[in-house]
Design a protein around this motif. Structure first.
Motif, PDB file in Angstrom:
ATOM      1  N   ASP A  61       0.821  -1.204   0.000  1.00 38.81           N
ATOM      2  CA  ASP A  61       0.000   0.000   0.000  1.00 38.81           C
ATOM      3  C   ASP A  61       0.861   1.263   0.000  1.00 38.81           C
ATOM      4  O   ASP A  61       0.359   2.363   0.154  1.00 38.81           O
ATOM      5  CB  ASP A  61      -0.962   0.006   1.188  1.00 38.81           C
ATOM      6  CG  ASP A  61      -0.247  -0.035   2.527  1.00 38.81           C
ATOM      7  OD1 ASP A  61       0.999  -0.024   2.564  1.00 38.81           O
ATOM      8  OD2 ASP A  61      -0.945  -0.081   3.559  1.00 38.81           O
ATOM      9  N   ASP A  62       2.162   1.095  -0.195  1.00 40.44           N
ATOM     10  CA  ASP A  62       3.082   2.231  -0.191  1.00 40.44           C
ATOM     11  C   ASP A  62       3.478   2.667  -1.598  1.00 40.44           C
ATOM     12  O   ASP A  62       4.327   3.534  -1.754  1.00 40.44           O
ATOM     13  CB  ASP A  62       4.340   1.890   0.606  1.00 40.44           C
ATOM     14  CG  ASP A  62       5.130   0.735  -0.007  1.00 40.44           C
ATOM     15  OD1 ASP A  62       4.506  -0.151  -0.634  1.00 40.44           O
ATOM     16  OD2 ASP A  62       6.369   0.702   0.152  1.00 40.44           O
ATOM     17  N   PHE A 107       4.377   1.272 -11.055  1.00 43.15           N
ATOM     18  CA  PHE A 107       4.272   1.532  -9.629  1.00 43.15           C
ATOM     19  C   PHE A 107       5.621   1.985  -9.117  1.00 43.15           C
ATOM     20  O   PHE A 107       6.656   1.454  -9.504  1.00 43.15           O
ATOM     21  CB  PHE A 107       3.805   0.285  -8.876  1.00 43.15           C
ATOM     22  CG  PHE A 107       2.386  -0.096  -9.207  1.00 43.15           C
ATOM     23  CD1 PHE A 107       1.368   0.824  -9.084  1.00 43.15           C
ATOM     24  CD2 PHE A 107       2.081  -1.367  -9.623  1.00 43.15           C
ATOM     25  CE1 PHE A 107       0.062   0.487  -9.387  1.00 43.15           C
ATOM     26  CE2 PHE A 107       0.778  -1.721  -9.925  1.00 43.15           C
ATOM     27  CZ  PHE A 107      -0.234  -0.792  -9.803  1.00 43.15           C
ATOM     28  N   ASP A 108       5.596   2.970  -8.217  1.00 44.98           N
ATOM     29  CA  ASP A 108       6.835   3.552  -7.727  1.00 44.98           C
ATOM     30  C   ASP A 108       6.679   3.903  -6.256  1.00 44.98           C
ATOM     31  O   ASP A 108       5.629   4.397  -5.839  1.00 44.98           O
ATOM     32  CB  ASP A 108       7.162   4.807  -8.540  1.00 44.98           C
ATOM     33  CG  ASP A 108       8.608   5.236  -8.439  1.00 44.98           C
ATOM     34  OD1 ASP A 108       9.370   4.627  -7.665  1.00 44.98           O
ATOM     35  OD2 ASP A 108       8.971   6.196  -9.134  1.00 44.98           O
ATOM     36  N   GLU A 109       7.723   3.653  -5.504  1.00 43.27           N
ATOM     37  CA  GLU A 109       7.715   4.024  -4.091  1.00 43.27           C
ATOM     38  C   GLU A 109       8.511   5.299  -3.841  1.00 43.27           C
ATOM     39  O   GLU A 109       8.490   5.842  -2.753  1.00 43.27           O
ATOM     40  CB  GLU A 109       8.278   2.891  -3.236  1.00 43.27           C
ATOM     41  CG  GLU A 109       9.685   2.514  -3.581  1.00 43.27           C
ATOM     42  CD  GLU A 109      10.155   1.254  -2.872  1.00 43.27           C
ATOM     43  OE1 GLU A 109      11.369   1.042  -2.882  1.00 43.27           O
ATOM     44  OE2 GLU A 109       9.329   0.505  -2.335  1.00 43.27           O
ATOM     45  N   ARG A 110       9.179   5.801  -4.880  1.00 43.54           N
ATOM     46  CA  ARG A 110      10.013   6.999  -4.734  1.00 43.54           C
ATOM     47  C   ARG A 110       9.185   8.274  -4.763  1.00 43.54           C
ATOM     48  O   ARG A 110       8.125   8.322  -5.383  1.00 43.54           O
ATOM     49  CB  ARG A 110      11.033   7.095  -5.866  1.00 43.54           C
ATOM     50  CG  ARG A 110      11.979   5.952  -5.969  1.00 43.54           C
ATOM     51  CD  ARG A 110      12.810   6.049  -7.231  1.00 43.54           C
ATOM     52  NE  ARG A 110      11.930   5.997  -8.401  1.00 43.54           N
ATOM     53  CZ  ARG A 110      12.204   6.540  -9.581  1.00 43.54           C
ATOM     54  NH1 ARG A 110      13.334   7.165  -9.769  1.00 43.54           N
ATOM     55  NH2 ARG A 110      11.362   6.452 -10.576  1.00 43.54           N
ATOM     56  N   GLU A 111       9.713   9.293  -4.109  1.00 43.48           N
ATOM     57  CA  GLU A 111       9.188  10.649  -4.222  1.00 43.48           C
ATOM     58  C   GLU A 111      10.335  11.515  -4.702  1.00 43.48           C
ATOM     59  O   GLU A 111      11.352  11.622  -4.033  1.00 43.48           O
ATOM     60  CB  GLU A 111       8.674  11.139  -2.873  1.00 43.48           C
ATOM     61  CG  GLU A 111       7.424  10.427  -2.408  1.00 43.48           C
ATOM     62  CD  GLU A 111       6.891  10.983  -1.098  1.00 43.48           C
ATOM     63  OE1 GLU A 111       7.104  12.177  -0.813  1.00 43.48           O
ATOM     64  OE2 GLU A 111       6.279  10.214  -0.369  1.00 43.48           O
ATOM     65  N   LEU A 112      10.182  12.090  -5.881  1.00 45.66           N
ATOM     66  CA  LEU A 112      11.230  12.906  -6.473  1.00 45.66           C
ATOM     67  C   LEU A 112      10.905  14.389  -6.300  1.00 45.66           C
ATOM     68  O   LEU A 112       9.736  14.774  -6.290  1.00 45.66           O
ATOM     69  CB  LEU A 112      11.378  12.571  -7.957  1.00 45.66           C
ATOM     70  CG  LEU A 112      11.614  11.107  -8.306  1.00 45.66           C
ATOM     71  CD1 LEU A 112      11.610  10.909  -9.809  1.00 45.66           C
ATOM     72  CD2 LEU A 112      12.914  10.621  -7.697  1.00 45.66           C
ATOM     73  N   GLU A 113      11.931  15.200  -6.205  1.00 48.34           N
ATOM     74  CA  GLU A 113      11.735  16.639  -6.076  1.00 48.34           C
ATOM     75  C   GLU A 113      10.961  17.158  -7.280  1.00 48.34           C
ATOM     76  O   GLU A 113      11.283  16.845  -8.429  1.00 48.34           O
ATOM     77  CB  GLU A 113      13.088  17.337  -5.985  1.00 48.34           C
ATOM     78  CG  GLU A 113      12.969  18.825  -5.757  1.00 48.34           C
ATOM     79  CD  GLU A 113      14.310  19.512  -5.622  1.00 48.34           C
ATOM     80  OE1 GLU A 113      14.362  20.708  -5.917  1.00 48.34           O
ATOM     81  OE2 GLU A 113      15.287  18.846  -5.239  1.00 48.34           O
TER      82      GLU A 113
END
Length: 116
Positions: free
Chosen positions: A32-33, A54-60
């Motif tokens: 769920d992340d 699907f991606d778990e990263r948060e990019l600037e």
């Protein structure tokens, strides 16, 4: 076609059907992340190609929209190409998969996989 989140957004929007399919796929992954990342990359026969994953990263600079409980993430370089685009999920005898209706695409290839 019903589109959720009628407020003006940057990046792409999901229809109710697409959001339900993404939720189903995430449940299958048991995570769920993850967010649905939509990007535009050089390639394909028309110059630009869509990527959905699907991606778990948060990019600037990411543009994040929550639609029907699904986080839809678009990187800052792709967001202008996808502003106003609608992602739907088709499940018919003729077609199955995600489709992208993008008002910014001037033309697309015959297979619908890339655009200009």
């Amino acid at each position: 076609m019903t589109v959720q989140n009628e407020a003006p957004v940057q990046g792409a929007k999901l229809t109710t059907g697409a959001a339900a399919k993404v939720k189903s796929l995430l449940e299958g992954e048991g995570r769920d992340d993850l967010a649905l990342r939509i990007a535009v990359q050089p390639g394909g026969c028309s110059g630009l190609r869509y990527q959905l994953f699907f991606d778990e990263r948060e990019l600037e600079g990411d543009v994040v929209n929550t639609i029907d409980g699904v986080n839809v993430v678009t990187d800052r370089m792709s967001a202008p190409y996808l502003s106003g685009a609608t992602i739907d999920f088709m499940d018919t005898i003729e077609q199955q998969g995600f489709t992208i209706d993008n008002p910014n695409a001037q033309s697309s290839c015959a297979c619908g996989d890339s655009f200009h």
